[in-house]
Scaffold this motif. Sequence first.
Motif, PDB file in Angstrom:
ATOM      1  N   ARG A  80     -33.605  81.338  26.065  1.00 26.61           N
ATOM      2  CA  ARG A  80     -32.378  80.686  26.545  1.00 26.61           C
ATOM      3  C   ARG A  80     -31.270  80.771  25.501  1.00 26.61           C
ATOM      4  O   ARG A  80     -30.122  81.093  25.818  1.00 26.61           O
ATOM      5  CB  ARG A  80     -32.641  79.224  26.888  1.00 26.61           C
ATOM      6  CG  ARG A  80     -31.402  78.520  27.420  1.00 26.61           C
ATOM      7  CD  ARG A  80     -31.706  77.086  27.838  1.00 26.61           C
ATOM      8  NE  ARG A  80     -30.533  76.470  28.396  1.00 26.61           N
ATOM      9  CZ  ARG A  80     -29.663  75.741  27.688  1.00 26.61           C
ATOM     10  NH1 ARG A  80     -29.855  75.535  26.403  1.00 26.61           N
ATOM     11  NH2 ARG A  80     -28.610  75.201  28.281  1.00 26.61           N
ATOM     12  N   GLY A  81     -31.597  80.487  24.243  1.00 27.59           N
ATOM     13  CA  GLY A  81     -30.592  80.510  23.187  1.00 27.59           C
ATOM     14  C   GLY A  81     -30.003  81.889  22.958  1.00 27.59           C
ATOM     15  O   GLY A  81     -28.793  82.042  22.816  1.00 27.59           O
ATOM     16  N   LEU A  82     -30.843  82.900  22.951  1.00 37.21           N
ATOM     17  CA  LEU A  82     -30.347  84.267  22.756  1.00 37.21           C
ATOM     18  C   LEU A  82     -29.565  84.760  23.965  1.00 37.21           C
ATOM     19  O   LEU A  82     -28.588  85.501  23.817  1.00 37.21           O
ATOM     20  CB  LEU A  82     -31.516  85.204  22.436  1.00 37.21           C
ATOM     21  CG  LEU A  82     -32.196  84.946  21.089  1.00 37.21           C
ATOM     22  CD1 LEU A  82     -33.439  85.820  20.945  1.00 37.21           C
ATOM     23  CD2 LEU A  82     -31.237  85.157  19.931  1.00 37.21           C
ATOM     24  N   ALA A  83     -29.958  84.342  25.157  1.00 31.79           N
ATOM     25  CA  ALA A  83     -29.207  84.732  26.362  1.00 31.79           C
ATOM     26  C   ALA A  83     -27.804  84.130  26.341  1.00 31.79           C
ATOM     27  O   ALA A  83     -26.844  84.772  26.763  1.00 31.79           O
ATOM     28  CB  ALA A  83     -29.951  84.289  27.615  1.00 31.79           C
ATOM     29  N   GLN A  84     -27.673  82.922  25.825  1.00 33.98           N
ATOM     30  CA  GLN A  84     -26.349  82.309  25.717  1.00 33.98           C
ATOM     31  C   GLN A  84     -25.476  83.061  24.719  1.00 33.98           C
ATOM     32  O   GLN A  84     -24.266  83.151  24.892  1.00 33.98           O
ATOM     33  CB  GLN A  84     -26.468  80.844  25.292  1.00 33.98           C
ATOM     34  CG  GLN A  84     -26.979  79.946  26.383  1.00 33.98           C
ATOM     35  CD  GLN A  84     -27.127  78.511  25.914  1.00 33.98           C
ATOM     36  OE1 GLN A  84     -27.544  78.254  24.786  1.00 33.98           O
ATOM     37  NE2 GLN A  84     -26.795  77.579  26.779  1.00 33.98           N
ATOM     38  N   LEU A  85     -26.086  83.605  23.681  1.00 35.20           N
ATOM     39  CA  LEU A  85     -25.329  84.344  22.672  1.00 35.20           C
ATOM     40  C   LEU A  85     -24.806  85.676  23.190  1.00 35.20           C
ATOM     41  O   LEU A  85     -23.816  86.185  22.691  1.00 35.20           O
ATOM     42  CB  LEU A  85     -26.200  84.607  21.439  1.00 35.20           C
ATOM     43  CG  LEU A  85     -26.599  83.405  20.616  1.00 35.20           C
ATOM     44  CD1 LEU A  85     -27.484  83.843  19.467  1.00 35.20           C
ATOM     45  CD2 LEU A  85     -25.371  82.690  20.099  1.00 35.20           C
ATOM     46  N   GLU A  86     -25.477  86.207  24.184  1.00 39.77           N
ATOM     47  CA  GLU A  86     -25.108  87.523  24.693  1.00 39.77           C
ATOM     48  C   GLU A  86     -23.658  87.569  25.161  1.00 39.77           C
ATOM     49  O   GLU A  86     -22.975  88.554  24.970  1.00 39.77           O
ATOM     50  CB  GLU A  86     -26.049  87.910  25.839  1.00 39.77           C
ATOM     51  CG  GLU A  86     -25.858  89.312  26.327  1.00 39.77           C
ATOM     52  CD  GLU A  86     -26.862  89.673  27.395  1.00 39.77           C
ATOM     53  OE1 GLU A  86     -27.022  90.874  27.635  1.00 39.77           O
ATOM     54  OE2 GLU A  86     -27.472  88.771  27.989  1.00 39.77           O
ATOM     55  N   GLY A  87     -23.175  86.500  25.749  1.00 39.02           N
ATOM     56  CA  GLY A  87     -21.815  86.484  26.266  1.00 39.02           C
ATOM     57  C   GLY A  87     -20.757  86.120  25.242  1.00 39.02           C
ATOM     58  O   GLY A  87     -19.567  86.232  25.515  1.00 39.02           O
ATOM     59  N   LEU A  88     -21.170  85.693  24.062  1.00 39.39           N
ATOM     60  CA  LEU A  88     -20.210  85.292  23.035  1.00 39.39           C
ATOM     61  C   LEU A  88     -19.808  86.470  22.161  1.00 39.39           C
ATOM     62  O   LEU A  88     -20.605  87.355  21.899  1.00 39.39           O
ATOM     63  CB  LEU A  88     -20.815  84.202  22.135  1.00 39.39           C
ATOM     64  CG  LEU A  88     -21.171  82.883  22.789  1.00 39.39           C
ATOM     65  CD1 LEU A  88     -21.848  81.976  21.761  1.00 39.39           C
ATOM     66  CD2 LEU A  88     -19.946  82.201  23.348  1.00 39.39           C
ATOM     67  N   GLU A  89     -18.572  86.433  21.707  1.00 41.16           N
ATOM     68  CA  GLU A  89     -18.134  87.430  20.736  1.00 41.16           C
ATOM     69  C   GLU A  89     -18.317  86.822  19.358  1.00 41.16           C
ATOM     70  O   GLU A  89     -17.537  85.980  18.924  1.00 41.16           O
ATOM     71  CB  GLU A  89     -16.679  87.793  20.975  1.00 41.16           C
ATOM     72  CG  GLU A  89     -16.464  88.545  22.275  1.00 41.16           C
ATOM     73  CD  GLU A  89     -15.001  88.914  22.466  1.00 41.16           C
ATOM     74  OE1 GLU A  89     -14.280  89.067  21.462  1.00 41.16           O
ATOM     75  OE2 GLU A  89     -14.603  89.036  23.622  1.00 41.16           O
ATOM     76  N   ILE A  90     -19.363  87.248  18.682  1.00 43.39           N
ATOM     77  CA  ILE A  90     -19.672  86.690  17.374  1.00 43.39           C
ATOM     78  C   ILE A  90     -19.271  87.712  16.317  1.00 43.39           C
ATOM     79  O   ILE A  90     -19.795  88.817  16.296  1.00 43.39           O
ATOM     80  CB  ILE A  90     -21.175  86.359  17.254  1.00 43.39           C
ATOM     81  CG1 ILE A  90     -21.556  85.353  18.328  1.00 43.39           C
ATOM     82  CG2 ILE A  90     -21.503  85.833  15.863  1.00 43.39           C
ATOM     83  CD1 ILE A  90     -23.027  85.077  18.409  1.00 43.39           C
ATOM     84  N   PRO A  91     -18.321  87.334  15.463  1.00 41.37           N
ATOM     85  CA  PRO A  91     -17.949  88.265  14.404  1.00 41.37           C
ATOM     86  C   PRO A  91     -19.117  88.464  13.447  1.00 41.37           C
ATOM     87  O   PRO A  91     -20.004  87.640  13.363  1.00 41.37           O
ATOM     88  CB  PRO A  91     -16.779  87.575  13.713  1.00 41.37           C
ATOM     89  CG  PRO A  91     -16.846  86.160  14.112  1.00 41.37           C
ATOM     90  CD  PRO A  91     -17.617  86.086  15.385  1.00 41.37           C
ATOM     91  N   GLU A  92     -19.101  89.535  12.755  1.00 40.34           N
ATOM     92  CA  GLU A  92     -20.167  89.974  11.852  1.00 40.34           C
ATOM     93  C   GLU A  92     -21.127  88.869  11.426  1.00 40.34           C
ATOM     94  O   GLU A  92     -20.748  87.888  10.834  1.00 40.34           O
ATOM     95  CB  GLU A  92     -19.540  90.591  10.606  1.00 40.34           C
ATOM     96  CG  GLU A  92     -18.689  91.783  10.914  1.00 40.34           C
ATOM     97  CD  GLU A  92     -18.056  92.329   9.655  1.00 40.34           C
ATOM     98  OE1 GLU A  92     -18.617  92.158   8.566  1.00 40.34           O
ATOM     99  OE2 GLU A  92     -16.994  92.935   9.788  1.00 40.34           O
TER     100      GLU A  92
END
Length: 129
Positions: A80-92
């Motif tokens: 669940r946590g990694l799936a939520q990260l998929e849609g975020l633009e996380i800088p380096e």
Amino acid sequence: MTDLERLESLKAGVFSAIMAVLVDSAAAIYLSSRAGELGLRLGIVALSGFLFGVTYRYAVRGDSNPHLKSGVIGAFGLVRGLAQLEGLEIPEGITAIALLSLFESLGLFGIAGIGLDFALKRQWVKPML
């Protein structure tokens, strides 16, 4: 599988779904700007909680192995946590937002697991034989 076992799995799933929604509702209200987003988020949390509860009951059975319990919680929390990260633009690299998302998901299923353990000990939900 008997009808009685299916009923106990249904009870485990519903109990876990309720726990997950209660745990996530404060964050959902804070993070969702529109009613549709809130409903979708809580619906996804309820479905995830339901599936977690059924899986947890099957995996743990009558066993008190803490590694098995934490493994189920970790698997659901990481997915669940990694799936939520998929849609975020996380800088380096990983930021505080990424870590917060992971810890939130692990905490959500951790609390649901603790609640389900409590329900199993009280015989509100019967363990898988």
